[in-house]
Design an enzyme around this catalytic site. Structure first.
Site, PDB file in Angstrom:
ATOM      1  N   LYS A   1       6.552   1.179  21.983  1.00  0.00           N
ATOM      2  CA  LYS A   1       7.548   2.249  21.900  1.00  0.00           C
ATOM      3  C   LYS A   1       6.858   3.610  21.931  1.00  0.00           C
ATOM      4  O   LYS A   1       7.343   4.556  22.553  1.00  0.00           O
ATOM      5  CB  LYS A   1       8.373   2.090  20.623  1.00  0.00           C
ATOM      6  CG  LYS A   1       9.182   0.800  20.594  1.00  0.00           C
ATOM      7  CD  LYS A   1      10.105   0.704  19.387  1.00  0.00           C
ATOM      8  CE  LYS A   1      11.054  -0.479  19.527  1.00  0.00           C
ATOM      9  NZ  LYS A   1      12.008  -0.575  18.424  1.00  0.00           N
ATOM     10  N   GLU A   2       5.705   3.681  21.249  1.00  0.00           N
ATOM     11  CA  GLU A   2       4.962   4.947  21.213  1.00  0.00           C
ATOM     12  C   GLU A   2       4.488   5.306  22.629  1.00  0.00           C
ATOM     13  O   GLU A   2       4.520   6.470  23.031  1.00  0.00           O
ATOM     14  CB  GLU A   2       3.768   4.815  20.259  1.00  0.00           C
ATOM     15  CG  GLU A   2       4.206   4.643  18.806  1.00  0.00           C
ATOM     16  CD  GLU A   2       3.095   4.228  17.846  1.00  0.00           C
ATOM     17  OE1 GLU A   2       3.380   4.060  16.661  1.00  0.00           O
ATOM     18  OE2 GLU A   2       1.933   4.083  18.295  1.00  0.00           O
TER      19      GLU A   2
ATOM     20  N   ASP B   1      38.304 -24.152  -6.619  1.00  0.00           N
ATOM     21  CA  ASP B   1      37.298 -23.497  -5.777  1.00  0.00           C
ATOM     22  C   ASP B   1      37.507 -23.691  -4.290  1.00  0.00           C
ATOM     23  O   ASP B   1      36.889 -23.008  -3.491  1.00  0.00           O
ATOM     24  CB  ASP B   1      35.905 -24.005  -6.136  1.00  0.00           C
ATOM     25  CG  ASP B   1      35.683 -25.433  -5.651  1.00  0.00           C
ATOM     26  OD1 ASP B   1      36.590 -26.254  -5.872  1.00  0.00           O
ATOM     27  OD2 ASP B   1      34.644 -25.705  -5.041  1.00  0.00           O
TER      28      ASP B   1
ATOM     29  N   HIS C   1       8.793  -7.110   7.761  1.00  0.00           N
ATOM     30  CA  HIS C   1       8.297  -6.471   8.991  1.00  0.00           C
ATOM     31  C   HIS C   1       7.686  -7.466   9.966  1.00  0.00           C
ATOM     32  O   HIS C   1       7.365  -7.104  11.090  1.00  0.00           O
ATOM     33  CB  HIS C   1       7.276  -5.380   8.632  1.00  0.00           C
ATOM     34  CG  HIS C   1       7.914  -4.200   7.979  1.00  0.00           C
ATOM     35  ND1 HIS C   1       8.234  -3.044   8.648  1.00  0.00           N
ATOM     36  CD2 HIS C   1       8.338  -4.012   6.705  1.00  0.00           C
ATOM     37  CE1 HIS C   1       8.809  -2.196   7.825  1.00  0.00           C
ATOM     38  NE2 HIS C   1       8.886  -2.757   6.630  1.00  0.00           N
TER      39      HIS C   1
ATOM     40  N   VAL D   1       3.602  -0.037  19.114  1.00  0.00           N
ATOM     41  CA  VAL D   1       2.726   0.577  20.114  1.00  0.00           C
ATOM     42  C   VAL D   1       3.462   0.741  21.440  1.00  0.00           C
ATOM     43  O   VAL D   1       3.390   1.790  22.082  1.00  0.00           O
ATOM     44  CB  VAL D   1       1.440  -0.277  20.271  1.00  0.00           C
ATOM     45  CG1 VAL D   1       0.692   0.084  21.528  1.00  0.00           C
ATOM     46  CG2 VAL D   1       0.549  -0.092  19.050  1.00  0.00           C
TER      47      VAL D   1
ATOM     48  N   ASP E   1       4.882 -11.160  17.468  1.00  0.00           N
ATOM     49  CA  ASP E   1       4.823  -9.860  16.802  1.00  0.00           C
ATOM     50  C   ASP E   1       6.202  -9.561  16.250  1.00  0.00           C
ATOM     51  O   ASP E   1       7.198  -9.705  16.973  1.00  0.00           O
ATOM     52  CB  ASP E   1       4.426  -8.789  17.834  1.00  0.00           C
ATOM     53  CG  ASP E   1       3.644  -7.637  17.213  1.00  0.00           C
ATOM     54  OD1 ASP E   1       3.802  -7.407  15.997  1.00  0.00           O
ATOM     55  OD2 ASP E   1       2.883  -6.983  17.937  1.00  0.00           O
TER      56      ASP E   1
ATOM     57  N   ARG F   1       0.840  -1.200   0.000  1.00  0.00           N
ATOM     58  CA  ARG F   1       0.000   0.000   0.000  1.00  0.00           C
ATOM     59  C   ARG F   1       0.868   1.239   0.000  1.00  0.00           C
ATOM     60  O   ARG F   1       1.934   1.260   0.624  1.00  0.00           O
ATOM     61  CB  ARG F   1      -0.867   0.041   1.258  1.00  0.00           C
ATOM     62  CG  ARG F   1      -2.014  -0.922   1.223  1.00  0.00           C
ATOM     63  CD  ARG F   1      -3.298  -0.243   0.783  1.00  0.00           C
ATOM     64  NE  ARG F   1      -4.187  -1.207   0.156  1.00  0.00           N
ATOM     65  CZ  ARG F   1      -5.194  -0.899  -0.643  1.00  0.00           C
ATOM     66  NH1 ARG F   1      -5.440   0.352  -0.946  1.00  0.00           N
ATOM     67  NH2 ARG F   1      -5.957  -1.822  -1.154  1.00  0.00           N
TER      68      ARG F   1
HETATM   69  C1  GDG Z   1       3.777  -4.710  11.252  1.00  0.00           C
HETATM   70  C2  GDG Z   1       4.245  -5.817  12.179  1.00  0.00           C
HETATM   71  C3  GDG Z   1       5.863  -4.245  13.166  1.00  0.00           C
HETATM   72  C4  GDG Z   1      -2.882   1.336  16.087  1.00  0.00           C
HETATM   73  N1  GDG Z   1      -4.145   1.581  16.451  1.00  0.00           N
HETATM   74  C5  GDG Z   1      -4.407   2.846  16.129  1.00  0.00           C
HETATM   75  C6  GDG Z   1      -3.287   3.411  15.561  1.00  0.00           C
HETATM   76  N2  GDG Z   1      -2.367   2.446  15.538  1.00  0.00           N
HETATM   77  C7  GDG Z   1      -1.006   2.600  15.020  1.00  0.00           C
HETATM   78  C8  GDG Z   1       0.010   2.615  16.112  1.00  0.00           C
HETATM   79  C9  GDG Z   1       1.250   2.068  15.417  1.00  0.00           C
HETATM   80  C10 GDG Z   1       0.665   1.187  14.341  1.00  0.00           C
HETATM   81  O1  GDG Z   1      -0.688   1.523  14.188  1.00  0.00           O
HETATM   82  C11 GDG Z   1       0.765  -0.278  14.698  1.00  0.00           C
HETATM   83  O2  GDG Z   1       2.087  -0.635  14.637  1.00  0.00           O
HETATM   84  P1  GDG Z   1       2.605  -2.087  15.023  1.00  0.00           P
HETATM   85  O3  GDG Z   1       4.072  -2.099  14.956  1.00  0.00           O
HETATM   86  O4  GDG Z   1       2.118  -2.428  16.374  1.00  0.00           O
HETATM   87  O5  GDG Z   1       1.929  -3.088  13.973  1.00  0.00           O
HETATM   88  P2  GDG Z   1       1.696  -3.062  12.338  1.00  0.00           P
HETATM   89  O6  GDG Z   1       2.214  -1.810  11.730  1.00  0.00           O
HETATM   90  O7  GDG Z   1       0.273  -3.315  12.127  1.00  0.00           O
HETATM   91  O8  GDG Z   1       2.473  -4.307  11.727  1.00  0.00           O
HETATM   92  C12 GDG Z   1       4.782  -5.250  13.477  1.00  0.00           C
HETATM   93  C13 GDG Z   1       5.394  -3.227  12.152  1.00  0.00           C
HETATM   94  O9  GDG Z   1       4.854  -3.820  10.984  1.00  0.00           O
HETATM   95  C14 GDG Z   1       6.500  -2.303  11.715  1.00  0.00           C
HETATM   96  O10 GDG Z   1       7.540  -3.012  11.141  1.00  0.00           O
HETATM   97  O11 GDG Z   1       6.197  -3.577  14.359  1.00  0.00           O
HETATM   98  O12 GDG Z   1       5.296  -6.283  14.294  1.00  0.00           O
HETATM   99  O13 GDG Z   1       3.191  -6.712  12.459  1.00  0.00           O
HETATM  100  O14 GDG Z   1       1.999   3.077  14.826  1.00  0.00           O
HETATM  101  O15 GDG Z   1       0.168   3.896  16.587  1.00  0.00           O
HETATM  102  N3  GDG Z   1      -3.240   4.677  15.141  1.00  0.00           N
HETATM  103  C15 GDG Z   1      -4.345   5.428  15.283  1.00  0.00           C
HETATM  104  N4  GDG Z   1      -5.479   4.933  15.795  1.00  0.00           N
HETATM  105  C16 GDG Z   1      -5.557   3.674  16.258  1.00  0.00           C
HETATM  106  O16 GDG Z   1      -6.607   3.260  16.726  1.00  0.00           O
HETATM  107  N5  GDG Z   1      -4.325   6.696  14.887  1.00  0.00           N
END
Ligand code: GDG
Length: 762
Positions: free
Chosen positions: A403-404, A714, A187, A401, A396, A31
């Site tokens: 880290k955020e 080789d 990822h 999340v 995972d 995407r």
């Molecule tokens: C892959 C891998 C890897 C979530 N809910 C809401 C929302 N979020 C945002 C979070 C975060 C992102 O979505 C989720 O990031 P994750 O890392 O947890 O998971 P994915 O991006 O789905 O998946 C994962 C990642 O790629 C990166 O390489 O870490 O293991 O599965 O940024 O903040 N944002 C908002 N509303 C929500 O309800 N605005």
């Protein structure tokens, strides 16, 4: 899918540009990071997609000239006119959309990517559906992406392919662009070999990824798993992550993705947001009530039912917390068309109902449940207002999340309960780490988190804060691209020695001019490709014909210098006008000098370099036979003056251990004195000291009559030949890796190509 506004503040740190510093970076993912929405005034505005990928690569994409290629939301269903309008708007934001057949997209995305790869790679093989039509669509979509990239890419660009949807793309691009800088990042986790090997298209996936120069993962365990599968499924070896795939050097390594730390820290500092979050977090609770938060896409890998059950157990065990803690559970709708996700949604609804039904009191509801995506501000508010963050996925790749959440607590308060199964746990050691499958331990972790004194919270959070502030998503991108440039430099270093067109032409010229020439050629891995079973490596017609043509010329001395038994060489090559060296130089069957060759009536006979001792063989054979028993797939080869233990076709992890044991056992043998242990390519060989290919080929290497000398081989045994050769000799190592040879060729096919040119040279 979740979104927030594209205009959020960004960290100023700048990632490095493309592969050759002047070039662009072309990011490719399923995407695009943006979608276009009506702005209500007849125009379009860009809205950034949320997710690790979009935030991680956003700053890199925004650098001038860089480009992002991917599917655009809503494009397929739009009218032709609307499509044009959307595409123009995306182009203006350095995005190029890939338009796909909707049926193919469904099979590729919901089918193969999310119903086969996702479950398998996350360790849920029971959910994996392997469907041939899905696979065919996956291949077609990867090819469409290849075409889209080829239409845009320019010399000097670096192409960076993202994630499990596009695992075939690196090699599809490599076929079209042999020298391009291509990176790949996964990822999600890479599963262990036992799991990965269930995939019907496992080798295709590995080969697809191996088209990249640099293959990145979040954690070193995933790198290990990938390398182990490469070795066991595709027979592709590595040394410390450096891979020789089809004669091309590539590298696999861990690059843990960070977050845009400053963006989250700033957002949380906005007191208005903080206040709003507090109110919302407490809206169904009571004053003085602590809050635990969990936020994620609704996915079986996230362990949501397990977390609810652990919360239930916590309330059972610690009823004093009833009315004093609320779990805010946010699940973002995801993949609702995939059956396993629908079933999971139902189960979570039921569990929330059960826990609330069992524990709720008048005015207090234990689980505050949202099934929707939250706006960015609201999410930050919740992060900032929550006392405890529960991130307890069953598996995972990384998880951003957690880290955020920490970035929103730079005052040092707040407790992170983190699953050991998340990639983030490799970095965030100071969190309260739990095994999410252990309900009791998770309930205990909740208690620990809720009762943790502030001093300890700060002590634990400080090192994690420092790491997050330093190793941001921008740093991650920059390190990946830097490492990719390193790989390109190493490849260039190798290709400087590669016998490219110019030195090859010089070699042919030197060959033509010389009145007498010697060609000293190793057999396995040099004239013929390496095989699992040495008996299968007999010469094909092409090779026999080539050696015959070269050997027939009076000016040429062709010598096949091998570690094989003399009987094998005799049977395979005995009728040819070539000299043979067997057992690494113990035996020789030399042709008479060229002028006298026509006089020799019978075939030349074998002579021994010197008499060698063989009394040691019984003892060595007995020791190695034990290793054969304990290492399935390995076998012994006995020659007149050596015993070799071959382990090419066994489990290489096991073989690695056994090799160390075998070396120790052989070293300790009293009869080992006077012997030398040779480590060849997947073979350990005991032989008398003084037997080597350098000594055996001296008569050619030292004879000034040979104006042209070519020595090609080789493995380690050929290094003796290179070492004994005069400086002006054309020494050629086959494959990459350290060598004393002056030049390198990639494989036996290239060696044959060179010999063909010599055979045709007049
Ligand atoms: C892959 C891998 C890897 C979530 N809910 C809401 C929302 N979020 C945002 C979070 C975060 C992102 O979505 C989720 O990031 P994750 O890392 O947890 O998971 P994915 O991006 O789905 O998946 C994962 C990642 O790629 C990166 O390489 O870490 O293991 O599965 O940024 O903040 N944002 C908002 N509303 C929500 O309800 N605005």
């Amino acid at each position: 899918m979740t979104h927030d506004n594209a205009k959020a503040p960004r960290n100023a740190a700048s990632p490095s540009p493309g592969a050759d510093a002047k070039g662009r970076v072309v990011i490719v993912s399923n995407r695009l990071p943006l979608r276009m929405e009506d702005d209500g005034k007849g125009g379009l505005r860009a809205v950034r997609n949320v997710g690790g990928l979009a935030t991680g690569l956003g700053p890199l994409h925004e650098r001038e000239g860089n480009l992002w290629i991917g599917c655009a939301e809503g494009l397929e269903s739009a009218s032709r006119r609307e499509q044009k309008r959307l595409e123009n708007a995306l182009t203006a934001r350095s995005c190029r959309s890939v338009l796909l057949d909707p049926n193919d997209y469904e099979r590729y995305y919901e089918g193969l990517s999310n119903s086969a790869v996702w479950p398998l790679f996350h360790g849920f093989p029971q959910f994996a559906m392997f469907d041939e039509d899905d696979w065919a669509a996956y291949v077609r979509v990867n090819e469409r992406f290849r075409d889209a990239v080829l239409a845009e890419v320019r010399p000097g660009d670096a192409v960076w392919v993202q994630d499990y949807h596009l695992m075939l793309l690196p090699s599809l691009l490599r076929e079209a662009l042999p020298d391009a800088a291509i990176g790949f990042f996964l990822h999600i986790p890479f599963p262990d070999y036992e799991t990965f090997r269930m995939a019907p298209w496992r080798e295709e996936i590995l080969r697809g990824m191996l088209g990249a120069d640099l293959i990145g993962f979040h954690a070193y365990d995933y790198v290990r798993h990938f390398l182990s599968s490469c070795r066991r499924i595709a027979g592709v070896e590595n040394a410390s992550g450096t891979i020789a795939a089809d004669g091309r050097l590539a590298h696999a390594d861990a690059f843990p993705l960070g977050i845009d730390y400053e963006r989250f820290r700033h957002a949380a500092h906005d007191l208005r947001i903080r206040r709003e979050g507090k109110e919302r977090a407490g809206e169904k609770g009571r004053a003085g009530c602590k809050t635990m938060l969990s936020v994620e896409r609704l996915d079986y890998s996230k362990g949501i039912p397990e977390r609810l059950l652990a919360f239930d157990a916590f309330l059972d065990r610690h009823p004093e917390w009833k009315g004093r803690v609320t779990l805010t559970l946010v699940t973002v709708p995801s993949r609702e068309n995939v059956p396993s996700y629908r079933a999971l949604k139902k189960r979570i609804d039921e569990l929330v109902g059960q826990v609330n039904g069992k524990h709720a009191t008048l005015g207090w509801t234990p689980v505050d449940y949202y099934y929707r995506a939250l706006p960015f501000d609201r999410l930050i508010g919740l992060y900032a207002a929550s006392d405890v963050m529960l991130v307890t996925p069953l598996r995972d790749g990384m998880n951003l999340v957690c880290k955020e959440y920490l970035a929103c607590h730079d005052d040092g308060t707040g407790v992170l309960v983190l699953s050991e199964m998340a990639g983030a746990a490799y970095e965030l050691h100071e969190a309260v780490l739990v095994n999410p499958f252990d309900r009791g331990a998770t309930a205990d972790a909740m208690l620990l988190a809720l009762t943790m004194p502030e001093g300890e919270q700060r002590r634990r959070n400080a090192p994690m804060q420092r790491r997050l502030a330093r190793y941001t998503s921008q740093m991650w991108a920059s390190e990946f691209l830097g490492a990719m440039r390193d790989v390109k430099r190493r490849q260039a270093g190798l290709s400087a020695r590669l016998l490219g067109p110019k030195p090859a032409s010089r070699l042919v010229e030197a060959f033509k001019k010389a009145p007498r020439r010697a060609l000293l050629l190793d057999y396995d891995g040099t004239l013929a490709p390496l095989t699992g079973d040495p008996a299968q490596a007999s010469p094909d017609e092409e090779l026999l014909e080539l050696l015959r043509r070269l050997g027939e010329r009076e000016e040429n001395d062709v010598v096949v210098v091998s570690g094989r038994r003399r009987s094998t060489l005799e049977a395979w090559l005995g009728r040819l006008p070539v000299s043979l060296v067997a057992e690494h130089g113990a035996w020789m069957r030399a042709l008479p000098p060229a002028a006298a060759r026509h006089l020799a009536a019978a075939r030349p006979s074998w002579t021994l370099l010197k008499p060698f001792e063989t009394s040691w063989k019984d003892e060595v054979r007995a020791v190695l036979a034990e290793f054969v028993d304990r290492t399935p797939g390995s076998f012994l080869e006995e020659k007149d003056f050596s015993i070799a233990w071959h382990y090419r076709t066994c489990s290489q992890e096991l073989a690695e251990r056994r090799v160390i044991e075998a070396k120790n056992a052989l070293d300790d043998l009293p009869s080992a004195q006077g012997l030398s242990l040779l480590e060849g390519s997947k073979v350990l060989e005991m032989r008398p000291q003084g037997v080597d290919k350098g000594a055996a080929t001296k008569r050619w290497l030292r004879d000034p009559a040979f104006g042209f000398l070519l020595a090609a081989g080789d493995d380690l045994t050929d290094e003796d030949m290179f070492g004994a050769a005069p400086k002006k000799a054309w020494t050629v190592h086959v494959g990459n890796g350290p060598t004393r040879a002056r030049f390198a060729l990639r494989d036996s096919a290239e060696v044959r190509g060179l010999l063909r040119r010599l055979a045709e040279a007049r």
